[in-house]
Design a protein around this motif. Structure first.
Motif, PDB file in Angstrom:
ATOM      1  N   SER A   1       0.826  -1.214   0.000  1.00 43.75           N
ATOM      2  CA  SER A   1       0.000   0.000   0.000  1.00 43.75           C
ATOM      3  C   SER A   1       0.861   1.267   0.000  1.00 43.75           C
ATOM      4  O   SER A   1       0.464   2.276  -0.559  1.00 43.75           O
ATOM      5  N   GLU A   2       2.062   1.185   0.584  1.00 46.85           N
ATOM      6  CA  GLU A   2       2.936   2.383   0.569  1.00 46.85           C
ATOM      7  C   GLU A   2       3.366   2.733  -0.846  1.00 46.85           C
ATOM      8  O   GLU A   2       3.392   3.892  -1.243  1.00 46.85           O
ATOM      9  N   ASN A   3       3.700   1.691  -1.626  1.00 43.98           N
ATOM     10  CA  ASN A   3       4.074   1.938  -3.026  1.00 43.98           C
ATOM     11  C   ASN A   3       2.901   2.533  -3.795  1.00 43.98           C
ATOM     12  O   ASN A   3       3.056   3.493  -4.548  1.00 43.98           O
ATOM     13  N   LEU A   4       1.726   1.944  -3.582  1.00 44.83           N
ATOM     14  CA  LEU A   4       0.548   2.439  -4.301  1.00 44.83           C
ATOM     15  C   LEU A   4       0.262   3.880  -3.912  1.00 44.83           C
ATOM     16  O   LEU A   4      -0.068   4.720  -4.747  1.00 44.83           O
ATOM     17  N   TRP A   5       0.425   4.128  -2.619  1.00 44.86           N
ATOM     18  CA  TRP A   5       0.103   5.445  -2.078  1.00 44.86           C
ATOM     19  C   TRP A   5       0.877   6.548  -2.813  1.00 44.86           C
ATOM     20  O   TRP A   5       0.331   7.599  -3.120  1.00 44.86           O
ATOM     21  N   THR A   6       2.147   6.260  -3.123  1.00 46.15           N
ATOM     22  CA  THR A   6       2.949   7.298  -3.793  1.00 46.15           C
ATOM     23  C   THR A   6       2.342   7.656  -5.158  1.00 46.15           C
ATOM     24  O   THR A   6       2.343   8.800  -5.555  1.00 46.15           O
ATOM     25  N   TYR A   7       1.789   6.668  -5.851  1.00 45.38           N
ATOM     26  CA  TYR A   7       1.148   6.966  -7.143  1.00 45.38           C
ATOM     27  C   TYR A   7      -0.186   7.668  -6.951  1.00 45.38           C
ATOM     28  O   TYR A   7      -0.568   8.540  -7.722  1.00 45.38           O
ATOM     29  N   LEU A   8      -0.907   7.256  -5.905  1.00 42.45           N
ATOM     30  CA  LEU A   8      -2.284   7.732  -5.761  1.00 42.45           C
ATOM     31  C   LEU A   8      -2.365   9.146  -5.192  1.00 42.45           C
ATOM     32  O   LEU A   8      -3.450   9.676  -4.988  1.00 42.45           O
ATOM     33  N   GLN A   9      -1.193   9.761  -4.948  1.00 44.26           N
ATOM     34  CA  GLN A   9      -1.176  11.161  -4.545  1.00 44.26           C
ATOM     35  C   GLN A   9      -1.733  12.044  -5.666  1.00 44.26           C
ATOM     36  O   GLN A   9      -2.233  13.123  -5.433  1.00 44.26           O
ATOM     37  N   HIS A  10      -1.605  11.580  -6.887  1.00 43.26           N
ATOM     38  CA  HIS A  10      -2.116  12.351  -8.024  1.00 43.26           C
ATOM     39  C   HIS A  10      -3.608  12.060  -8.179  1.00 43.26           C
ATOM     40  O   HIS A  10      -3.985  10.895  -8.353  1.00 43.26           O
ATOM     41  N   GLN A  11      -4.397  13.123  -8.145  1.00 38.81           N
ATOM     42  CA  GLN A  11      -5.845  12.960  -8.150  1.00 38.81           C
ATOM     43  C   GLN A  11      -6.351  12.142  -9.349  1.00 38.81           C
ATOM     44  O   GLN A  11      -7.125  11.198  -9.201  1.00 38.81           O
ATOM     45  N   ALA A  12      -5.826  12.491 -10.554  1.00 37.44           N
ATOM     46  CA  ALA A  12      -6.321  11.807 -11.761  1.00 37.44           C
ATOM     47  C   ALA A  12      -5.992  10.321 -11.703  1.00 37.44           C
ATOM     48  O   ALA A  12      -6.810   9.466 -12.059  1.00 37.44           O
ATOM     49  N   LEU A  13      -4.802  10.029 -11.210  1.00 35.90           N
ATOM     50  CA  LEU A  13      -4.351   8.634 -11.150  1.00 35.90           C
ATOM     51  C   LEU A  13      -5.141   7.856 -10.094  1.00 35.90           C
ATOM     52  O   LEU A  13      -5.475   6.688 -10.274  1.00 35.90           O
ATOM     53  N   CYS A  14      -5.412   8.547  -9.011  1.00 28.35           N
ATOM     54  CA  CYS A  14      -6.161   7.950  -7.909  1.00 28.35           C
ATOM     55  C   CYS A  14      -7.556   7.550  -8.408  1.00 28.35           C
ATOM     56  O   CYS A  14      -8.012   6.425  -8.199  1.00 28.35           O
ATOM     57  N   GLN A  15      -8.206   8.455  -9.124  1.00 30.89           N
ATOM     58  CA  GLN A  15      -9.560   8.178  -9.625  1.00 30.89           C
ATOM     59  C   GLN A  15      -9.518   7.016 -10.626  1.00 30.89           C
ATOM     60  O   GLN A  15     -10.376   6.145 -10.624  1.00 30.89           O
ATOM     61  N   TRP A  16      -8.511   7.058 -11.449  1.00 33.27           N
ATOM     62  CA  TRP A  16      -8.358   6.006 -12.483  1.00 33.27           C
ATOM     63  C   TRP A  16      -8.190   4.632 -11.816  1.00 33.27           C
ATOM     64  O   TRP A  16      -8.844   3.665 -12.178  1.00 33.27           O
ATOM     65  N   PHE A  17      -7.333   4.579 -10.807  1.00 33.73           N
ATOM     66  CA  PHE A  17      -7.073   3.296 -10.136  1.00 33.73           C
ATOM     67  C   PHE A  17      -8.318   2.806  -9.396  1.00 33.73           C
ATOM     68  O   PHE A  17      -8.655   1.617  -9.430  1.00 33.73           O
ATOM     69  N   ILE A  18      -9.007   3.744  -8.737  1.00 33.63           N
ATOM     70  CA  ILE A  18     -10.187   3.324  -7.959  1.00 33.63           C
ATOM     71  C   ILE A  18     -11.259   2.726  -8.878  1.00 33.63           C
ATOM     72  O   ILE A  18     -11.920   1.758  -8.527  1.00 33.63           O
ATOM     73  N   ARG A  19     -11.385   3.291 -10.074  1.00 31.22           N
ATOM     74  CA  ARG A  19     -12.361   2.703 -11.018  1.00 31.22           C
ATOM     75  C   ARG A  19     -12.005   1.248 -11.314  1.00 31.22           C
ATOM     76  O   ARG A  19     -12.872   0.382 -11.365  1.00 31.22           O
ATOM     77  N   LEU A  20     -10.694   0.982 -11.514  1.00 30.37           N
ATOM     78  CA  LEU A  20     -10.282  -0.397 -11.810  1.00 30.37           C
ATOM     79  C   LEU A  20     -10.531  -1.295 -10.597  1.00 30.37           C
ATOM     80  O   LEU A  20     -10.951  -2.445 -10.710  1.00 30.37           O
ATOM     81  N   PHE A  21     -10.279  -0.741  -9.410  1.00 32.90           N
ATOM     82  CA  PHE A  21     -10.509  -1.469  -8.165  1.00 32.90           C
ATOM     83  C   PHE A  21     -11.999  -1.809  -8.027  1.00 32.90           C
ATOM     84  O   PHE A  21     -12.377  -2.933  -7.716  1.00 32.90           O
ATOM     85  N   GLN A  22     -12.826  -0.808  -8.289  1.00 32.59           N
ATOM     86  CA  GLN A  22     -14.269  -1.013  -8.146  1.00 32.59           C
ATOM     87  C   GLN A  22     -14.804  -2.008  -9.169  1.00 32.59           C
ATOM     88  O   GLN A  22     -15.798  -2.677  -8.935  1.00 32.59           O
ATOM     89  N   LYS A  23     -14.154  -2.075 -10.276  1.00 32.59           N
ATOM     90  CA  LYS A  23     -14.590  -3.041 -11.302  1.00 32.59           C
ATOM     91  C   LYS A  23     -14.330  -4.480 -10.849  1.00 32.59           C
ATOM     92  O   LYS A  23     -14.954  -5.407 -11.319  1.00 32.59           O
ATOM     93  N   GLY A  24     -13.373  -4.628  -9.918  1.00 31.62           N
ATOM     94  CA  GLY A  24     -13.109  -5.965  -9.388  1.00 31.62           C
ATOM     95  C   GLY A  24     -11.769  -6.529  -9.819  1.00 31.62           C
ATOM     96  O   GLY A  24     -11.494  -7.705  -9.584  1.00 31.62           O
ATOM     97  N   TYR A  25     -10.909  -5.710 -10.445  1.00 30.08           N
ATOM     98  CA  TYR A  25      -9.603  -6.214 -10.874  1.00 30.08           C
ATOM     99  C   TYR A  25      -8.609  -6.312  -9.706  1.00 30.08           C
ATOM    100  O   TYR A  25      -7.543  -6.896  -9.857  1.00 30.08           O
ATOM    101  N   PHE A  26      -8.957  -5.702  -8.583  1.00 32.87           N
ATOM    102  CA  PHE A  26      -8.096  -5.736  -7.384  1.00 32.87           C
ATOM    103  C   PHE A  26      -8.987  -5.955  -6.169  1.00 32.87           C
ATOM    104  O   PHE A  26     -10.182  -5.658  -6.224  1.00 32.87           O
ATOM    105  N   TYR A  27      -8.376  -6.435  -5.104  1.00 28.12           N
ATOM    106  CA  TYR A  27      -9.133  -6.516  -3.847  1.00 28.12           C
ATOM    107  C   TYR A  27      -8.194  -6.336  -2.666  1.00 28.12           C
ATOM    108  O   TYR A  27      -6.972  -6.513  -2.791  1.00 28.12           O
ATOM    109  N   ILE A  28      -8.794  -5.943  -1.550  1.00 25.01           N
ATOM    110  CA  ILE A  28      -8.018  -5.786  -0.320  1.00 25.01           C
ATOM    111  C   ILE A  28      -8.482  -6.871   0.629  1.00 25.01           C
ATOM    112  O   ILE A  28      -9.692  -7.043   0.822  1.00 25.01           O
ATOM    113  N   GLN A  29      -7.525  -7.619   1.176  1.00 22.63           N
ATOM    114  CA  GLN A  29      -7.911  -8.648   2.144  1.00 22.63           C
ATOM    115  C   GLN A  29      -7.824  -8.028   3.523  1.00 22.63           C
ATOM    116  O   GLN A  29      -6.752  -7.599   3.941  1.00 22.63           O
ATOM    117  N   GLU A  30      -8.989  -7.904   4.192  1.00 24.73           N
ATOM    118  CA  GLU A  30      -8.988  -7.229   5.503  1.00 24.73           C
ATOM    119  C   GLU A  30      -8.302  -8.119   6.532  1.00 24.73           C
ATOM    120  O   GLU A  30      -8.447  -9.314   6.484  1.00 24.73           O
TER     121      GLU A  30
END
Ligand code: SIN
Ligand code: CO
Length: 419
Positions: A390-419
């Motif tokens: 998550s630290e690596n991802l966090w550095t990319y997701l500081q950029h708003q456009a990139l963050c929104q782009w990634f979250i869309r892919l996450f919401q589509k189901g291409y990624f998941y977080i194991q709680e």
């Protein structure tokens, strides 16, 4: 200098690829010391069962993002008939619990395909193969066999790393085969009429046997045993042409046709001239030689998922607030790792260190227009790994456009977080 890998018996990936890959077998003792504990026989058998209604409900409760068409499982049994000949029987799953419980004490194998999609432990086995392009990888098939269990002497058309889990298996390898190699008459199975064994080994838990394509092999369970087959794939020429011609047909212009403004009188009108043949070749070659077209098509082809999967439909115009940007970032802060969904196939094209285009499961995923340079780096990171700190991802997701782009892919189901 490249690092030597224990699982390759101390070879570097470079030496392995040069001397063994697609060329000759390699046996490595104790290549995967933990192989026996990756998955239990019950867990494997569970995958081969018919899904119950309860399972369907559980999926909904867990918020399962996608549906798939079921696990591919087979049982192969053999016995000696009244003429002293070995007979082979294949049954296709899914199976009922009663069917699995009714299996005899000997001479059967249960095979389950693509177990890496369902079990993270098994998927993690693939990480060491990252020196081979990921698109060449097919799946991890696992067999569970009773003593005497075997799928028969056969050959495969792909490279395979056979890793012994629990128990022992006796392997014989033999002749180089081809489409002309004689097979027994069987409606569903391709079993060799003869196996000219040249080498034999007993594999113990953790041992690995690498086989290049077309080598005759025959593995027989000595006791209850599980074998993991890490299988690779290489598209067949008929598939490549079939799919490419469809792609070209879909993308070509209606007015792109055979033309012959230079036609000269032909003495024999009944002749198909060599010039006409050459013109058709030139017309078609133009498409095959169009690297941009072939690259886009191939990237779509090799990322097509093995089984049909329905991902969430996310409206691209919907704001990420409404698809849970804050919730996602909160979850990311609390968790160390984001996993890639094991059903998905990712690839990027362009230069090795400069991603041009990004593909998931047969579709191009447009990159965001803003923060493009970072997006290109993020795409490489996403394609090269199966899970993300998550630290690596966090550095990319500081950029708003990139963050929104990634979250869309996450919401589509291409990624998941194991709680
Ligand atoms: C097995 O696990 O029994 C068979 C694997 C193979 O030969 O490809
Ligand atoms: Co095989």
């Amino acid at each position: 200098m490249q690092k030597a890998y224990d699982f390759l018996g101390g070879l570097t990936p470079e030496t392995f690829l040069r001397d063994y890959w697609q060329k000759k077998p390699l046996l490595v003792r104790n290549a995967f010391p933990d192989a026996a504990s990756l998955l239990s026989p019950d867990e494997l058998a569970g995958l081969a069962l018919e899904p119950s209604e309860e399972d369907d409900e559980d999926d909904l409760e867990d918020g399962c993002e996608f549906e798939h068409s079921g696990v591919e499982a087979r049982i192969i049994r053999s016995h000696i008939d009244e003429n002293e000949k070995r007979r082979w029987i294949l049954e296709r799953g899914p199976f009922t619990e009663a069917r699995l419980k009714s299996l005899p004490e000997k001479n059967w194998t249960l095979l389950v395909q693509a177990v890496d999609m369902y079990h993270e432990n098994v998927a993690s086995l693939l990480d060491v193969f990252s020196f081979i392009p990921r698109w060449r990888l097919d799946d991890v098939m696992i067999s569970l066999a009773a003593p005497g269990g075997s799928v028969g002497p056969h050959f495969d058309r792909y490279d395979v790393f056979l890793i012994q889990g629990i128990g022992q298996r006796h392997w014989q390898i033999g002749q180089q085969c081809s489409a002309k190699t004689p097979l027994i008459k069987h409606p569903d199975m391709k079993i060799l009429t003869t196996m000219d064994a040249t080498q034999a080994w007993t594999l113990n838990p953790g041992d690995m046997l690498y086989l290049p394509p077309l080598i005759a092999h025959h593995g027989v369970a000595i006791d209850t045993c599980m074998t993991y087959s890490v299988g690779f794939r290489a598209p067949a020429i008929e598939v490549l042409f079939d799919k490419l011609t469809h792609h070209v047909a879909d993308h070509s212009q209606q007015d792109e046709r055979y033309t012959d403004p230079d036609l000269s009188p032909q003495k024999n009108s009944g002749w198909l001239s060599e010039q006409a043949v050459a013109k058709v070749q030139t017309l078609m070659m133009a498409h095959i030689q169009d690297s941009n077209q072939v690259r886009d098509w191939l990237a779509q082809l090799v990322t097509e998922p093995k089984y049909a999967v329905d991902y969430e439909n996310i409206d691209p115009d919907e704001t990420t607030e409404s698809v849970g940007q804050k919730e996602f970032l909160d979850r990311l802060k609390q968790n160390q790792v984001v996993f890639r969904d094991n059903y998905s196939r990712f690839i990027y094209t362009g230069q090795e260190n400069q991603a041009e285009k990004f593909y998931i499961n047969g579709h191009e995923i447009p990159l965001p227009e803003k923060n493009l340079a970072d997006a290109r780096q993020l795409v490489i990171y996403l394609c090269n790994n199966r899970y993300y700190n998550s630290e690596n991802l966090w550095t990319y997701l500081q950029h708003q456009a990139l963050c929104q782009w990634f979250i869309r892919l996450f919401q589509k189901g291409y990624f998941y977080i194991q709680e």
